[in-house]
Design a protein around this motif. Sequence first.
Motif, PDB file in Angstrom:
ATOM      1  N   LEU A 162      45.692  43.652  43.544  1.00  0.00           N
ATOM      2  CA  LEU A 162      44.327  44.199  43.604  1.00  0.00           C
ATOM      3  C   LEU A 162      43.441  43.199  44.340  1.00  0.00           C
ATOM      4  N   GLU A 163      42.726  43.670  45.318  1.00  0.00           N
ATOM      5  CA  GLU A 163      41.907  42.788  46.148  1.00  0.00           C
ATOM      6  C   GLU A 163      40.683  43.556  46.637  1.00  0.00           C
ATOM      7  N   VAL A 164      39.518  42.964  46.445  1.00  0.00           N
ATOM      8  CA  VAL A 164      38.279  43.539  46.989  1.00  0.00           C
ATOM      9  C   VAL A 164      37.677  42.480  47.906  1.00  0.00           C
TER      10      VAL A 164
ATOM     11  N   ARG B 148      32.371  42.472  46.023  1.00  0.00           N
ATOM     12  CA  ARG B 148      32.791  42.357  44.622  1.00  0.00           C
ATOM     13  C   ARG B 148      31.623  42.614  43.677  1.00  0.00           C
ATOM     14  N   GLY B 149      31.941  43.062  42.489  1.00  0.00           N
ATOM     15  CA  GLY B 149      30.911  43.315  41.482  1.00  0.00           C
ATOM     16  C   GLY B 149      30.209  44.651  41.654  1.00  0.00           C
ATOM     17  N   GLU B 150      30.728  45.521  42.532  1.00  0.00           N
ATOM     18  CA  GLU B 150      30.115  46.841  42.764  1.00  0.00           C
ATOM     19  C   GLU B 150      30.932  47.975  42.150  1.00  0.00           C
ATOM     20  N   GLY B 151      32.006  47.630  41.464  1.00  0.00           N
ATOM     21  CA  GLY B 151      32.818  48.675  40.829  1.00  0.00           C
ATOM     22  C   GLY B 151      34.002  49.136  41.662  1.00  0.00           C
ATOM     23  N   ILE B 152      34.214  48.520  42.838  1.00  0.00           N
ATOM     24  CA  ILE B 152      35.311  48.959  43.709  1.00  0.00           C
ATOM     25  C   ILE B 152      36.670  48.635  43.068  1.00  0.00           C
ATOM     26  N   GLY B 153      36.782  47.460  42.468  1.00  0.00           N
ATOM     27  CA  GLY B 153      38.031  47.086  41.790  1.00  0.00           C
ATOM     28  C   GLY B 153      38.363  48.081  40.682  1.00  0.00           C
ATOM     29  N   SER B 154      37.355  48.463  39.900  1.00  0.00           N
ATOM     30  CA  SER B 154      37.568  49.439  38.816  1.00  0.00           C
ATOM     31  C   SER B 154      38.043  50.772  39.385  1.00  0.00           C
TER      32      SER B 154
ATOM     33  N   ASN C 145      42.856  33.506  35.828  1.00  0.00           N
ATOM     34  CA  ASN C 145      42.025  34.428  36.610  1.00  0.00           C
ATOM     35  C   ASN C 145      41.085  35.182  35.656  1.00  0.00           C
TER      36      ASN C 145
ATOM     37  N   ASP D 282      37.948  36.352  35.863  1.00  0.00           N
ATOM     38  CA  ASP D 282      37.235  37.562  36.336  1.00  0.00           C
ATOM     39  C   ASP D 282      38.133  38.782  36.218  1.00  0.00           C
TER      40      ASP D 282
ATOM     41  N   ARG E  59      38.933  39.783  32.551  1.00  0.00           N
ATOM     42  CA  ARG E  59      37.804  40.468  31.906  1.00  0.00           C
ATOM     43  C   ARG E  59      37.712  41.921  32.389  1.00  0.00           C
ATOM     44  N   LEU E  60      37.910  42.070  33.687  1.00  0.00           N
ATOM     45  CA  LEU E  60      37.882  43.428  34.261  1.00  0.00           C
ATOM     46  C   LEU E  60      38.956  44.300  33.619  1.00  0.00           C
ATOM     47  N   TYR E  61      40.195  43.795  33.552  1.00  0.00           N
ATOM     48  CA  TYR E  61      41.290  44.609  33.012  1.00  0.00           C
ATOM     49  C   TYR E  61      41.061  44.920  31.529  1.00  0.00           C
TER      50      TYR E  61
ATOM     51  N   ARG F 148      38.174  45.290  30.097  1.00  0.00           N
ATOM     52  CA  ARG F 148      37.157  46.344  30.056  1.00  0.00           C
ATOM     53  C   ARG F 148      37.765  47.700  30.405  1.00  0.00           C
TER      54      ARG F 148
END
Length: 142
Positions: free
Chosen positions: A68-70, A75-81, A107, A109, A112-114, A116
Motif C-alpha cells: 500500500l502506497e500513497v 497522504r491523510g486524505e483518505g486515499i489509503g483507506s 510503521n 501510521d 493505526r490506519l489498519y 481503524r
Amino acid sequence: MREATADALPLLEATVPGNHAQQLANAAAGRRSFLAAWCGEEPVGTVVLRWTGVLVEGHGAVPEIGSLEVVPARRGEGIGSLLVAAAEQRVRERGAAAAAIVVAEDNRDARRLYERLGYRDTGALRSLDGGTGLLLLRVLRG
Ligand SMILES: CC(C)(COP(=O)(O)OP(=O)(O)OC[C@H]1O[C@@H](n2cnc3c(N)ncnc32)[C@H](O)[C@@H]1OP(=O)(O)O)[C@@H](O)C(=O)NCCC(=O)NCCS
C-alpha cells in the motif's frame, strides 16, 4: 480506483514508489491484483492483493493486502483507506471470508490506519520485504 494496466506503467513508475513492473507481471499471471487510485490523469496510490495468501492459524491461506502506497503529497486524505476498501471488495467478490496484512512493527501510521479499518493483530509474525512484520487480520464475514 482501477486495475493497473501496462499503458499506465510509465506514469506509475514516475509518481508512486514501488516495483510496479513486477506487480503487473504478477497480476498478468493471475497471482495478484494490482490496483491504482487516480485523481484525474494522475496516479495517487497503489495497492496489491496477493491471492496465494498468507497462512493464518484457524483461517488457512488468507488473501493478503500489501504494498500500500500513497504519494506523500496526498497522504491523510483518505486515499489509503479507499485503496484498502477496494482491495477488500475484490476479496469479497472472490468469496474469501477474511483479508490479511503484514505490517512492519515500527510503521505506526500504517498500523493505526489498519486498526481503524478493523484489522486486528493476530500475535503472529510473518516475513516482510527487508524484515519481519506483524500479521493483522480482518474477518469480512462470519
Ligand atoms: C500508510 C499510507 C498508505 C496511508 O495512506 P493515506 O492515504 O495517508 O491513508 P488515510 O488518509 O486513509 O489515513 C491516514 C492515516 O494516517 C494519518 N495521516 C495524516 N496525515 C498523514 C501524512 N501526511 N502522512 C501519513 N499519515 C498521515 C491520518 O490521520 C490517518 O490516521 P488516523 O485516521 O488513524 O488518524 C501512507 O502513509 C503511505 O503511503 N505510507 C508509506 C508506505 C507505507 O508505509 N505503506 C504501508 C505498508 S504496510
